[in-house]
Design an enzyme around this catalytic site. Structure first.
Site, PDB file in Angstrom:
ATOM      1  N   GLY A  42      -7.265  -7.591   2.913  1.00 51.61           N
ATOM      2  CA  GLY A  42      -6.427  -7.778   1.744  1.00 51.61           C
ATOM      3  C   GLY A  42      -5.059  -8.281   2.143  1.00 51.61           C
TER       4      GLY A  42
ATOM      5  N   CYS B 278      -2.476  -2.283   8.178  1.00 49.15           N
ATOM      6  CA  CYS B 278      -1.824  -3.304   7.354  1.00 49.15           C
ATOM      7  C   CYS B 278      -1.444  -4.466   8.252  1.00 49.15           C
ATOM      8  CB  CYS B 278      -0.581  -2.696   6.707  1.00 49.15           C
ATOM      9  SG  CYS B 278       0.357  -3.846   5.693  1.00 49.15           S
ATOM     10  N   LEU B 279      -1.667  -5.681   7.764  1.00 51.62           N
ATOM     11  CA  LEU B 279      -1.308  -6.858   8.568  1.00 51.62           C
ATOM     12  C   LEU B 279       0.201  -6.922   8.828  1.00 51.62           C
ATOM     13  CD1 LEU B 279      -3.632  -9.620   7.034  1.00 51.62           C
ATOM     14  CD2 LEU B 279      -3.924  -8.389   9.186  1.00 51.62           C
TER      15      LEU B 279
ATOM     16  N   HIS C  21       1.902  -2.624  -2.402  1.00 47.64           N
ATOM     17  CA  HIS C  21       2.793  -3.672  -1.876  1.00 47.64           C
ATOM     18  C   HIS C  21       3.626  -4.309  -2.984  1.00 47.64           C
ATOM     19  CE1 HIS C  21       2.072  -4.167   2.403  1.00 47.64           C
ATOM     20  NE2 HIS C  21       0.761  -4.230   2.255  1.00 47.64           N
TER      21      HIS C  21
HETATM   22 ZN    ZN Z   1      -0.636  -3.986   3.700  1.00 44.45          ZN
END
Ligand code: ZN
Length: 157
Positions: free
Chosen positions: A46, A88-89, A134
Site C-alpha cells: 500500500g 511502512c515504506l 497516513h
Molecule cells: Zn505507511
C-alpha cells in the site's frame, strides 16, 4: 510511468492532514499511476499520497489480489481484532507489532470518481487502516506495542 521518491519518517509532510479530492484531474491520474508504480517497485502492499509528498486523500493498495485505488476513503464498518507485524515504506527496514481490526469495510471513490466499497480481512484490513491513517498525518510507529525492530526485508507497507 514513474517512480516517485518516498518520504521517510521525520519528513513534515507525513504529519499533515490531506485534502479531499473534489474532481479527477490529469495530475491526479498521473499521481495514481506513479503511486502504483512506486508501490510495486518498492515491494509494498500500500501507499498513500503523502508518502510521495502530495497532500491529497488518495491511497493505493495491493495485497496480491490486484490494485485498489481509493480516493477520499473512510472506514464505515469494522470488527474483530488482529495483532501482528506491520511495516511502512516510509520507515524502511523496520517493523513493529500493531493491533488493528480484523475486518474493515471502507467507502471511497475510484479513479473515475465513482463510489466504491472495499472490504477485507487480515492483511487487507490492516492495509486499509494503515493507509487511511497516513491521510490524517498518522504513522503506524505511534501504535507500535513493543517498539520498532529491524527487518531484513520488508513484507508489508
Ligand atoms: Zn505507511
Amino acid at each position: 510511468m514513474a517512480i516517485r521518491k518516498i518520504r521517510e519518517l521525520g519528513d513534515e509532510v507525513l504529519t499533515k492532514k490531506c485534502k479531499e479530492v473534489t474532481k479527477m484531474t490529469i495530475r491526479s491520474r498521473i499521481l495514481i499511476n506513479d503511486m502504483l508504480d512506486t508501490m510495486y517497485e518498492e515491494g509494498g502492499v500500500g501507499l498513500a499520497a503523502p508518502q510521495v509528498g502530495i497532500l491529497k486523500r488518495i491511497v493505493v493498495i495491493d495485497v496480491g489480489d490486484g490494485p485498489i485505488v481509493l480516493i477520499n476513503p473512510e472506514i464505515i464498518e469494522q470488527s474483530g481484532e488482529q495483532t501482528g507485524e506491520e511495516g511502512c515504506l516510509s520507515v524502511p527496514g523496520k517493523a513493529g507489532t500493531v493491533t488493528r481490526p480484523n475486518y474493515v469495510k471502507a467507502r471511497g471513490l475510484n479513479e473515475d470518481m465513482e463510489e466504491i466499497e472495499v472490504e477485507g480481512e487480515e492483511l487487507l484490513a490492516r492495509a486499509i487502516c494503515h493507509e487511511i491513517d497516513h491521510l490524517e498525518g498518522k504513522m503506524y510507529v505511534e501504535l507500535v506495542e513493543d517498539g520498532l525492530h529491524d527487518v531484513e526485508y520488508r513484507e508489508e507497507e
